[in-house]
Design a protein around this motif. Structure first.
Motif, PDB file in Angstrom:
ATOM      1  N   THR A 139      -2.884  40.748 103.247  1.00 57.55           N
ATOM      2  CA  THR A 139      -3.873  41.509 102.644  1.00 57.55           C
ATOM      3  C   THR A 139      -2.988  42.399 101.563  1.00 57.55           C
ATOM      4  O   THR A 139      -1.978  42.715 101.701  1.00 57.55           O
ATOM      5  N   LEU A 140      -3.687  42.595 100.304  1.00 59.40           N
ATOM      6  CA  LEU A 140      -3.039  43.251  99.290  1.00 59.40           C
ATOM      7  C   LEU A 140      -3.154  44.713  99.546  1.00 59.40           C
ATOM      8  O   LEU A 140      -4.067  45.148 100.161  1.00 59.40           O
ATOM      9  N   PRO A 141      -2.277  45.613  98.863  1.00 60.53           N
ATOM     10  CA  PRO A 141      -2.349  47.011  99.125  1.00 60.53           C
ATOM     11  C   PRO A 141      -3.861  47.556  98.290  1.00 60.53           C
ATOM     12  O   PRO A 141      -4.457  46.806  97.744  1.00 60.53           O
ATOM     13  N   SER A 142      -4.086  48.478  98.978  1.00 54.91           N
ATOM     14  CA  SER A 142      -5.459  49.186  98.504  1.00 54.91           C
ATOM     15  C   SER A 142      -5.296  50.746  97.945  1.00 54.91           C
ATOM     16  O   SER A 142      -4.332  51.504  98.575  1.00 54.91           O
ATOM     17  N   PRO A 143      -5.872  51.045  96.827  1.00 52.47           N
ATOM     18  CA  PRO A 143      -6.624  49.967  95.884  1.00 52.47           C
ATOM     19  C   PRO A 143      -5.963  49.073  95.306  1.00 52.47           C
ATOM     20  O   PRO A 143      -4.699  49.159  95.012  1.00 52.47           O
ATOM     21  N   PHE A 144      -6.461  47.807  95.099  1.00 49.27           N
ATOM     22  CA  PHE A 144      -5.948  46.826  94.093  1.00 49.27           C
ATOM     23  C   PHE A 144      -6.794  46.743  92.891  1.00 49.27           C
ATOM     24  O   PHE A 144      -7.765  46.381  92.885  1.00 49.27           O
ATOM     25  N   LEU A 145      -6.094  46.464  91.794  1.00 47.52           N
ATOM     26  CA  LEU A 145      -6.551  46.034  90.324  1.00 47.52           C
ATOM     27  C   LEU A 145      -5.607  45.389  89.677  1.00 47.52           C
ATOM     28  O   LEU A 145      -4.354  45.748  89.340  1.00 47.52           O
ATOM     29  N   LEU A 146      -6.269  44.445  89.258  1.00 51.51           N
ATOM     30  CA  LEU A 146      -5.209  43.342  88.356  1.00 51.51           C
ATOM     31  C   LEU A 146      -5.873  43.593  86.919  1.00 51.51           C
ATOM     32  O   LEU A 146      -7.204  43.331  86.889  1.00 51.51           O
TER      33      LEU A 146
ATOM     34  N   GLN B 285      -0.338  48.050  93.780  1.00 49.39           N
ATOM     35  CA  GLN B 285      -1.949  48.532  93.779  1.00 49.39           C
ATOM     36  C   GLN B 285      -2.403  48.336  92.247  1.00 49.39           C
ATOM     37  O   GLN B 285      -3.469  48.043  92.107  1.00 49.39           O
ATOM     38  N   LEU B 286      -1.568  48.433  91.169  1.00 48.19           N
ATOM     39  CA  LEU B 286      -2.074  48.082  90.090  1.00 48.19           C
ATOM     40  C   LEU B 286      -1.172  47.111  89.464  1.00 48.19           C
ATOM     41  O   LEU B 286      -0.055  47.435  89.222  1.00 48.19           O
TER      42      LEU B 286
ATOM     43  N   GLU C  50     -10.499  37.834  97.081  1.00 47.94           N
ATOM     44  CA  GLU C  50     -10.490  38.493  98.368  1.00 47.94           C
ATOM     45  C   GLU C  50      -9.493  39.502  98.612  1.00 47.94           C
ATOM     46  O   GLU C  50      -9.385  40.068  99.725  1.00 47.94           O
ATOM     47  N   GLU C  51      -8.577  39.918  97.540  1.00 50.92           N
ATOM     48  CA  GLU C  51      -7.619  40.941  97.643  1.00 50.92           C
ATOM     49  C   GLU C  51      -6.554  40.462  98.916  1.00 50.92           C
ATOM     50  O   GLU C  51      -6.317  41.271  99.762  1.00 50.92           O
ATOM     51  N   ALA C  52      -6.409  39.061  98.936  1.00 51.99           N
ATOM     52  CA  ALA C  52      -5.497  38.745  99.806  1.00 51.99           C
ATOM     53  C   ALA C  52      -4.903  37.404  99.368  1.00 51.99           C
ATOM     54  O   ALA C  52      -5.197  36.754  98.296  1.00 51.99           O
TER      55      ALA C  52
ATOM     56  N   ASP D  32       1.430  52.155  92.840  1.00 54.26           N
ATOM     57  CA  ASP D  32       2.320  51.338  92.774  1.00 54.26           C
ATOM     58  C   ASP D  32       2.282  50.275  91.766  1.00 54.26           C
ATOM     59  O   ASP D  32       1.080  49.323  91.879  1.00 54.26           O
ATOM     60  N   PHE D  33       3.074  50.241  90.730  1.00 49.27           N
ATOM     61  CA  PHE D  33       2.881  49.334  89.461  1.00 49.27           C
ATOM     62  C   PHE D  33       3.643  47.990  89.758  1.00 49.27           C
ATOM     63  O   PHE D  33       4.866  48.252  89.846  1.00 49.27           O
TER      64      PHE D  33
END
Length: 324
Positions: A143-150, A108-109, A132-134, A70-71
C-alpha cells in the motif's frame, strides 16, 4: 461558455494559507492552483501538459513543501524500468531472505516528470498505483503512503523519443491542466522573485498530511443533489453519441467529475455543489479521455471544443432554493 463561474472564484478560508504560499512561488496562476487543490482534495491525479519552463515542476515542489508531504520525483527516460518506479526485491545473504526496497512511487506527493518519455511497459507500472494506491511486486501487494497524489508532466510539442500515453493510462488521471505563459507583468514579477535565488527556500509548511485527509473527508461530505448527478450522467452519455469521437467518456470519468465537483465546492468555501462547478470542471476532467475520429482530427476539431458543444446542448438543471 463564460470564463467566470458562479461561486467558483471564492476560496475556503482554511485553504488560503496554502493558496497564498503557492501564489508566492507560481505567479499569476490562481486558476491552476484551484484546479490542483481540487484534484488533491478529490483524491485525483493530475497530468500537467505544457511547454518547458512555465513552472510545472516548481508548482509540484511548492505544494509538497507547503503540505509537509514526503516528496518523490521520478525522471522518466527511455531506459527507465518498471522496477525503477515501483521498487525491487533484493536477496539479503545475511538473513537469506528477499527484502523489498521501495521505489520512488512510495511518496505522498510524487512528481512523474516527462512521463511520455518512457516506454509503455514502464508507464504501465503506474496503472495500479493510480487506481488502487498500491503496487504489486513479485506477487506481494504494498500500500502506498496516505495521502497519495501523483502529478505527471509532459511536453505537448516534442515527439522525438516520446511515447503517447495509452487510453487506460489517461483515464486514470482525474484532470489534465495547462499552465500557459505568464503575462508581461507577471513575468517581470517572476524575474524579481528569482533575482535572489529560488523562492522555494522561503517556503515552510502551512498544513500537514493529516489536514489533507481531513479536508478530503469534508469534500466527500459536500452535498450534491440527485439532479446534478443526472446532469453528469447526461453529459458523459452525450460524449458517447458524438460522431466526431471514436471514444467517449467512461463511467470512471463520471465518477471523477462528481468527486471533482464536490472538491471544488469545498475549495470554494461551500457545502453544496452548484451546476457551474460541473460545467467549469468538465473540460479539465473529460477532454483527455476522449479520442477524436480521424476525419474530425483532420478538420482541426479538438476535444475541448466538443465538450463545449455538449455543455451548450444539455439543459442546466434548476435546483429549487439554490443559485444556479
Amino acid at each position: 461558455m463564460k470564463e467566470k463561474r458562479i461561486e467558483t472564484e471564492e476560496w475556503n478560508p482554511l485553504l488560503l494559507p496554502l493558496k497564498d504560499g503557492l501564489a508566492s512561488v507560481v505567479v499569476g496562476k490562481e486558476k491552476v492552483l484551484k484546479l490542483l487543490l481540487t484534484a488533491l482534495l478529490a483524491s485525483g491525479h493530475c497530468l500537467i501538459e505544457d511547454v518547458p519552463g512555465v513552472g510545472k515542476t516548481m508548482l509540484v515542489k511548492s505544494l509538497a513543501k507547503l503540505l509537509g508531504c514526503d516528496f518523490k520525483r521520478i525522471q522518466f527516460t527511455p531506459d527507465l524500468l518498471p522496477s525503477d518506479v515501483t521498487g525491487v526485491s533484493i536477496y539479503n545473504q545475511r538473513t537469506q531472505t528477499f527484502e523489498f526496497r521501495m521505489g520512488p512511487i512510495f511518496g505522498q506527493l510524487v512528481l512523474a516528470d516527462e512521463i511520455n518519455r518512457t516506454s509503455p511497459k514502464t508507464q504501465s507500472a503506474l496503472l495500479e498505483a493510480l487506481e488502487e494506491e498500491a503496487v504489486t511486486v513479485d506477487g506481494e501487494t504494498y500500500t502506498l503512503p496516505s495521502p497519495f497524489l501523483l502529478l505527471a508532466t509532459e511536453n505537448p510539442i516534442e515527439f522525438e523519443g516520446t511515447f503517447p500515453l495509452p487510453e487506460a493510462q489517461l483515464d486514470r488521471f482525474m484532470m489534465k491542466i495547462h499552465m500557459g505563459y505568464p503575462s508581461p507583468e507577471e513575468e517581470l514579477v517572476i524575474l524579481q522573485k528569482h533575482g535572489a535565488g529560488s523562492p522555494l527556500k522561503n517556503l515552510s509548511p502551512v498544513a500537514s498530511p493529516t489536514d489533507v485527509l481531513n479536508w478530503r473527508n469534508e469534500a466527500t461530505a459536500v452535498h450534491m443533489e440527485k439532479e446534478l448527478q443526472q446532469y453528469i450522467v447526461t453529459l458523459v452519455q452525450n460524449t458517447r453519441r458524438l460522431d466526431k469521437l471514436l471514444l467517449g467518456a467512461s463511467p470512471r470519468a463520471a465518477i471523477a467529475l462528481q468527486k471533482a465537483a464536490k472538491a471544488l465546492a469545498f475549495v470554494s468555501g461551500r457545502t453544496y455543489v452548484v451546476p457551474d462547478d460541473i460545467r467549469y470542471l468538465a473540460p479539465y476532467v473529460l477532454s483527455h479521455r476522449l479520442i477524436l475520429a480521424p476525419e474530425a482530427r483532420l478538420n482541426g476539431e479538438t476535444t475541448e471544443v466538443l465538450i463545449e458543444e455538449v455543455l451548450a446542448r444539455v439543459a442546466i438543471p434548476f435546483l429549487q432554493g439554490a443559485r444556479v
